[in-house]
Design an enzyme around this catalytic site. Sequence first.
Site, PDB file in Angstrom:
ATOM      1  N   LYS A  47      22.747 -37.790  20.040  1.00 14.65           N
ATOM      2  CA  LYS A  47      21.634 -38.750  20.158  1.00 14.65           C
ATOM      3  C   LYS A  47      21.858 -39.947  19.244  1.00 14.65           C
ATOM      4  O   LYS A  47      21.516 -41.079  19.599  1.00 14.65           O
ATOM      5  CB  LYS A  47      20.292 -38.094  19.791  1.00 14.65           C
ATOM      6  CG  LYS A  47      19.861 -37.022  20.735  1.00 14.65           C
ATOM      7  CD  LYS A  47      19.294 -37.590  22.020  1.00 14.65           C
ATOM      8  CE  LYS A  47      18.746 -36.471  22.862  1.00 14.65           C
ATOM      9  NZ  LYS A  47      18.903 -36.526  24.254  1.00 14.65           N
ATOM     10  N   LYS A  60      29.971 -28.994  38.632  1.00 22.77           N
ATOM     11  CA  LYS A  60      28.727 -28.292  38.932  1.00 22.77           C
ATOM     12  C   LYS A  60      27.668 -29.252  39.450  1.00 22.77           C
ATOM     13  O   LYS A  60      27.681 -30.435  39.117  1.00 22.77           O
ATOM     14  CB  LYS A  60      28.150 -27.687  37.635  1.00 22.77           C
ATOM     15  CG  LYS A  60      28.858 -26.487  37.122  1.00 22.77           C
ATOM     16  CD  LYS A  60      27.989 -25.750  36.111  1.00 22.77           C
ATOM     17  CE  LYS A  60      27.533 -26.621  34.947  1.00 22.77           C
ATOM     18  NZ  LYS A  60      26.783 -25.892  33.928  1.00 22.77           N
ATOM     19  N   LYS A 117      21.894 -33.095  37.832  1.00 18.74           N
ATOM     20  CA  LYS A 117      21.159 -34.299  38.235  1.00 18.74           C
ATOM     21  C   LYS A 117      21.641 -35.533  37.476  1.00 18.74           C
ATOM     22  O   LYS A 117      21.236 -36.645  37.796  1.00 18.74           O
ATOM     23  CB  LYS A 117      19.655 -34.100  38.084  1.00 18.74           C
ATOM     24  CG  LYS A 117      19.190 -34.014  36.675  1.00 18.74           C
ATOM     25  CD  LYS A 117      17.685 -33.967  36.639  1.00 18.74           C
ATOM     26  CE  LYS A 117      17.260 -33.598  35.244  1.00 18.74           C
ATOM     27  NZ  LYS A 117      16.002 -32.919  35.188  1.00 18.74           N
TER      28      LYS A 117
END
Length: 332
Positions: free
Chosen positions: A112, A195, A198
């Site tokens: 982050k 995989k 989203k």
Amino acid sequence: MKEIVVSGSRPTGNLHLGNYLGAVKQFVLMQEKHESYFFVADYHSLTTHPNPKDLHENVKTVLVEYLACGLDPNKTTLYLQSDIPEITELYLFFNMHAYLGELERVPTFKEKAKSQPDNMNAGLLTYPTLMAADILVHKGTHVPVGKDQEQHLEMCRNFARRFNHVYQQEVFPEPIPFNMGNELVKVPSLNGTGKMSKSDDENSCIFLKDSAEAIRKKVMRAVTDTGPTTPNETKPEAVENLFDLMKHVSTQDTVSSFEESYNNMTIRYGDMKKQLAEDMVNYLAPIREKIDAIANDNTYLRHVAEEGKEKARISARRTLDEVRNVIGFRNF
Ligand code: TRP
């Protein structure tokens, strides 16, 4: 010791087929056999400062979709994190024994710091203490989470052990990662590699709430190759992936017949995709119908949330009463 399963999901959008066949189905199985708690981690989502309208919508989406997938409020305790003040209370206590150094070293925190350097708030830093509070507020012993959460769970164990050590009492268990043995479920992306996720482009991911039309479009656009040129060829990843998807939603006979046509080189990917699309549509139809029905039933949702809150708070209050006493809070 009694096994208590705790898990949660941040309200970050719609569930896709990969979520469903992986983590969600796993929890649906667990609720049958274990005392379990499942919550919407709405406090955790505040680290990114969602606007108030989105927050509510996103929480509703998660709740609705998990219910549609089979989480059963009569079998598990299903609630919103923000409905349980004891979680925040425990979070405060854990923060007093969490050290800046260890929090700063968490890989997700360091990521982050790179991806959003202008929003390094204290909530991000203390994400692991809030997560530990989520789990330990019910004295959770087993947490069904993916690899990406293992570090957080490790910290949860550290906080539990530290608390017990500081106060010289075995208040908390040290919860371990848990799965029911289907961690190898592979749900590939439609874009030929990797995989289903989203964070890929929209078209490579089938959402549970996708319309039949949307599913057909996405499947028909799936990546393949030009087809086998020798008998019994090894399949390239993109084609193998289509077969893997098919194994989840089609009958064994259907899969075998396309395997055969691949092996004798008569396969037409257009036909295979058409079949896959129809089977996918049929497979997801009942879930989609449930999503629509539940989303339109606010009375039911309110009832689920209220009942979950009541049940979760009983267990949470019991823990916090003990914790406060151990820490030394006394009534006059
Ligand atoms: N951090 C988890 C995630 O991003 C969500 C979460 C929050 C969670 N609290 C939890 C998961 C407690 C399991 C237990 O997926």
